[in-house]
Design a protein around this motif. Structure first.
Motif, PDB file in Angstrom:
ATOM      1  N   SER A  10       4.184   9.288   2.663  1.00  0.00           N
ATOM      2  CA  SER A  10       3.227   9.291   1.561  1.00  0.00           C
ATOM      3  C   SER A  10       2.133   8.286   1.889  1.00  0.00           C
ATOM      4  CB  SER A  10       3.904   8.933   0.236  1.00  0.00           C
ATOM      5  OG  SER A  10       4.272   7.564   0.212  1.00  0.00           O
ATOM      6  N   MET A  11       1.074   8.329   1.118  1.00  0.00           N
ATOM      7  CA  MET A  11      -0.040   7.413   1.343  1.00  0.00           C
ATOM      8  C   MET A  11       0.257   6.011   0.841  1.00  0.00           C
ATOM      9  SD  MET A  11      -2.031   9.281   2.993  1.00  0.00           S
ATOM     10  CE  MET A  11      -3.420   8.156   3.091  1.00  0.00           C
ATOM     11  N   ARG A  12       1.450   5.791   0.316  1.00  0.00           N
ATOM     12  CA  ARG A  12       1.798   4.454  -0.180  1.00  0.00           C
ATOM     13  C   ARG A  12       1.998   3.449   0.947  1.00  0.00           C
ATOM     14  NH1 ARG A  12       6.681   6.089  -4.105  1.00  0.00           N
ATOM     15  NH2 ARG A  12       7.149   7.253  -2.201  1.00  0.00           N
ATOM     16  N   PHE A  13       2.019   3.936   2.200  1.00  0.00           N
ATOM     17  CA  PHE A  13       2.142   2.998   3.314  1.00  0.00           C
ATOM     18  C   PHE A  13       0.852   2.195   3.522  1.00  0.00           C
ATOM     19  CE2 PHE A  13      -0.017   6.422   5.514  1.00  0.00           C
ATOM     20  CZ  PHE A  13      -0.827   5.764   6.425  1.00  0.00           C
ATOM     21  N   LEU A  14      -0.270   2.696   3.004  1.00  0.00           N
ATOM     22  CA  LEU A  14      -1.557   2.042   3.256  1.00  0.00           C
ATOM     23  C   LEU A  14      -1.613   0.599   2.751  1.00  0.00           C
ATOM     24  CD1 LEU A  14      -4.072   4.971   2.626  1.00  0.00           C
ATOM     25  CD2 LEU A  14      -3.545   3.842   4.788  1.00  0.00           C
ATOM     26  N   PRO A  15      -1.150   0.277   1.532  1.00  0.00           N
ATOM     27  CA  PRO A  15      -1.169  -1.142   1.122  1.00  0.00           C
ATOM     28  C   PRO A  15      -0.333  -2.039   2.026  1.00  0.00           C
ATOM     29  CG  PRO A  15      -0.869   0.286  -0.780  1.00  0.00           C
ATOM     30  CD  PRO A  15      -0.725   1.148   0.435  1.00  0.00           C
ATOM     31  N   ASN A  20      -0.438  -6.210   6.412  1.00  0.00           N
ATOM     32  CA  ASN A  20      -0.252  -6.691   7.781  1.00  0.00           C
ATOM     33  C   ASN A  20      -1.585  -7.010   8.450  1.00  0.00           C
ATOM     34  OD1 ASN A  20       2.500  -6.371   7.492  1.00  0.00           O
ATOM     35  ND2 ASN A  20       2.558  -4.378   8.516  1.00  0.00           N
ATOM     36  N   LEU A  21      -2.595  -6.194   8.171  1.00  0.00           N
ATOM     37  CA  LEU A  21      -3.909  -6.426   8.742  1.00  0.00           C
ATOM     38  C   LEU A  21      -4.517  -7.731   8.236  1.00  0.00           C
ATOM     39  CD1 LEU A  21      -6.422  -5.518  10.334  1.00  0.00           C
ATOM     40  CD2 LEU A  21      -7.119  -4.205   8.319  1.00  0.00           C
ATOM     41  N   LEU A  22      -4.399  -7.994   6.945  1.00  0.00           N
ATOM     42  CA  LEU A  22      -4.976  -9.209   6.373  1.00  0.00           C
ATOM     43  C   LEU A  22      -4.282 -10.460   6.916  1.00  0.00           C
ATOM     44  CD1 LEU A  22      -5.455  -8.096   2.652  1.00  0.00           C
ATOM     45  CD2 LEU A  22      -7.213  -8.345   4.415  1.00  0.00           C
ATOM     46  N   VAL A  23      -2.972 -10.378   7.090  1.00  0.00           N
ATOM     47  CA  VAL A  23      -2.250 -11.518   7.657  1.00  0.00           C
ATOM     48  C   VAL A  23      -2.651 -11.735   9.111  1.00  0.00           C
ATOM     49  CG1 VAL A  23       0.034 -12.393   8.282  1.00  0.00           C
ATOM     50  CG2 VAL A  23      -0.309 -11.275   6.071  1.00  0.00           C
ATOM     51  N   TRP A  24      -2.798 -10.632   9.853  1.00  0.00           N
ATOM     52  CA  TRP A  24      -3.133 -10.731  11.281  1.00  0.00           C
ATOM     53  C   TRP A  24      -4.529 -11.295  11.487  1.00  0.00           C
ATOM     54  CZ3 TRP A  24      -6.969  -7.879  13.899  1.00  0.00           C
ATOM     55  CH2 TRP A  24      -6.957  -8.020  15.286  1.00  0.00           C
ATOM     56  N   TRP A 115       5.258   0.986  11.862  1.00  0.00           N
ATOM     57  CA  TRP A 115       5.076   1.818  13.065  1.00  0.00           C
ATOM     58  C   TRP A 115       3.605   1.962  13.417  1.00  0.00           C
ATOM     59  CZ3 TRP A 115       4.662   7.723  12.859  1.00  0.00           C
ATOM     60  CH2 TRP A 115       4.604   8.246  14.155  1.00  0.00           C
ATOM     61  N   LEU A 116       2.785   2.295  12.426  1.00  0.00           N
ATOM     62  CA  LEU A 116       1.355   2.466  12.683  1.00  0.00           C
ATOM     63  C   LEU A 116       0.686   1.136  12.989  1.00  0.00           C
ATOM     64  CD1 LEU A 116       0.443   5.108   9.949  1.00  0.00           C
ATOM     65  CD2 LEU A 116       0.882   5.475  12.380  1.00  0.00           C
ATOM     66  N   TRP A 117       1.169   0.057  12.377  1.00  0.00           N
ATOM     67  CA  TRP A 117       0.587  -1.254  12.665  1.00  0.00           C
ATOM     68  C   TRP A 117       0.899  -1.683  14.101  1.00  0.00           C
ATOM     69  CZ3 TRP A 117      -3.122  -4.241  11.946  1.00  0.00           C
ATOM     70  CH2 TRP A 117      -3.082  -5.595  12.296  1.00  0.00           C
TER      71      TRP A 117
END
Length: 256
Positions: A10-15, A20-24, A115-117
């Motif tokens: 589902s698209m709920r993985f986006l948040p 992870n992006l903001l932390v990185w 996985w996508l990250w």
């Protein structure tokens, strides 16, 4: 919850991915340097060192031969580190996954985001190596940009494998077995440093099954701008050869 149920994307993985992006972003520079340091050192040291002794390998300069392998190797290592050490820390040490599950999220959403990250970080490392190859004038072929989709798929493959190993781990020490017994031999058997023609037949047959082998054999023609139907279909050809050899080895099998 059924542990053996099929994933429900589902698209709920986006948040979770955005988290992870903001932390990185706080450690982006150090993270990128850490991921590309080893492949870059290997590329420069072996490429310019051994390159003076090995003028040509498979008809191309050795440093160019090595550059294609380094792109895939960098992608493999970055995806593996992220899906193993970083994901394990978020799952067990920091308990980030437990906190996320208090939100309206499923475990599938978190795993897909991880996985996508991992694939995203590996693509960044692969792009960094491609950029270095271009800046050092090792290869400036127009087909080099076509290696990026292969790099992305390689990141997805090793990110998925890393998460599977992560699920079996009881601690950080477990990952040493994976890196020492799986990834390191794979680097030497997949044609990163030397042509696989030099391998004994049985070892080469094993290397045909390695995911890094397929990635290297797809990227190398793009790096040297020798894209032919035979080079792009080499993975399919090897698969057909494996099937034929297995059929020949089966008891009672016969040629049709």
């Amino acid at each position: 919850m059924n542990l053996y149920a099929a994933p429900r994307p589902s698209m709920r993985f986006l948040p979770v991915y955005r988290r992870n992006l903001l932390v990185w972003r706080k450690l982006a520079v150090a993270s990128v340097i850490g991921n590309i340091a080893d492949p870059l050192i290997i590329l420069v040291a072996f490429g310019y060192g051994l390159g003076r002794l090995l003028q040509q390998v498979d008809g191309v300069p050795y440093i160019l031969f090595l550059a294609a392998g380094s792109m895939c190797m960098s992608t493999m290592m970055a995806a593996s580190f992220e899906s193993l050490y970083s994901a394990f820390s978020r799952m067990h040490v920091q308990r980030t996954w437990d906190s996320l599950l208090n939100a309206p999220l499923e475990l599938d959403d978190i795993v897909i985001a991880e996985w996508l990250w991992a694939a995203t970080k590996s693509v960044l490392s692969g792009v960094a190596i491609v950029t270095v190859v271009w800046l050092l004038d090792i290869s400036r072929e127009p087909t080099l940009v076509l290696a990026l989709p292969v790099v992305a798929l390689t990141g997805l493959v090793f990110g998925a494998i890393g998460l599977c190993v992560n699920a079996l781990a009881r601690g950080y020490d477990f990952f040493t077995y994976y890196f020492t017994l799986v990834l390191t031999p794979m680097m030497f058997l997949s044609g990163v440093f030397f042509p696989r023609d030099q391998l004994p037949p049985i070892v080469r047959a094993i290397s045909d099954w390695l995911p890094l082998t397929n990635a290297v054999e797809l990227v190398r023609p793009l790096a040297v701008c020798v894209v032919t139907p035979s080079s792009l279909l080499s993975v399919k050809r090897r698969r057909d050869e494996r099937r034929a050899s297995h059929t020949h080895l089966l008891p009672g099998s016969r040629a049709l």
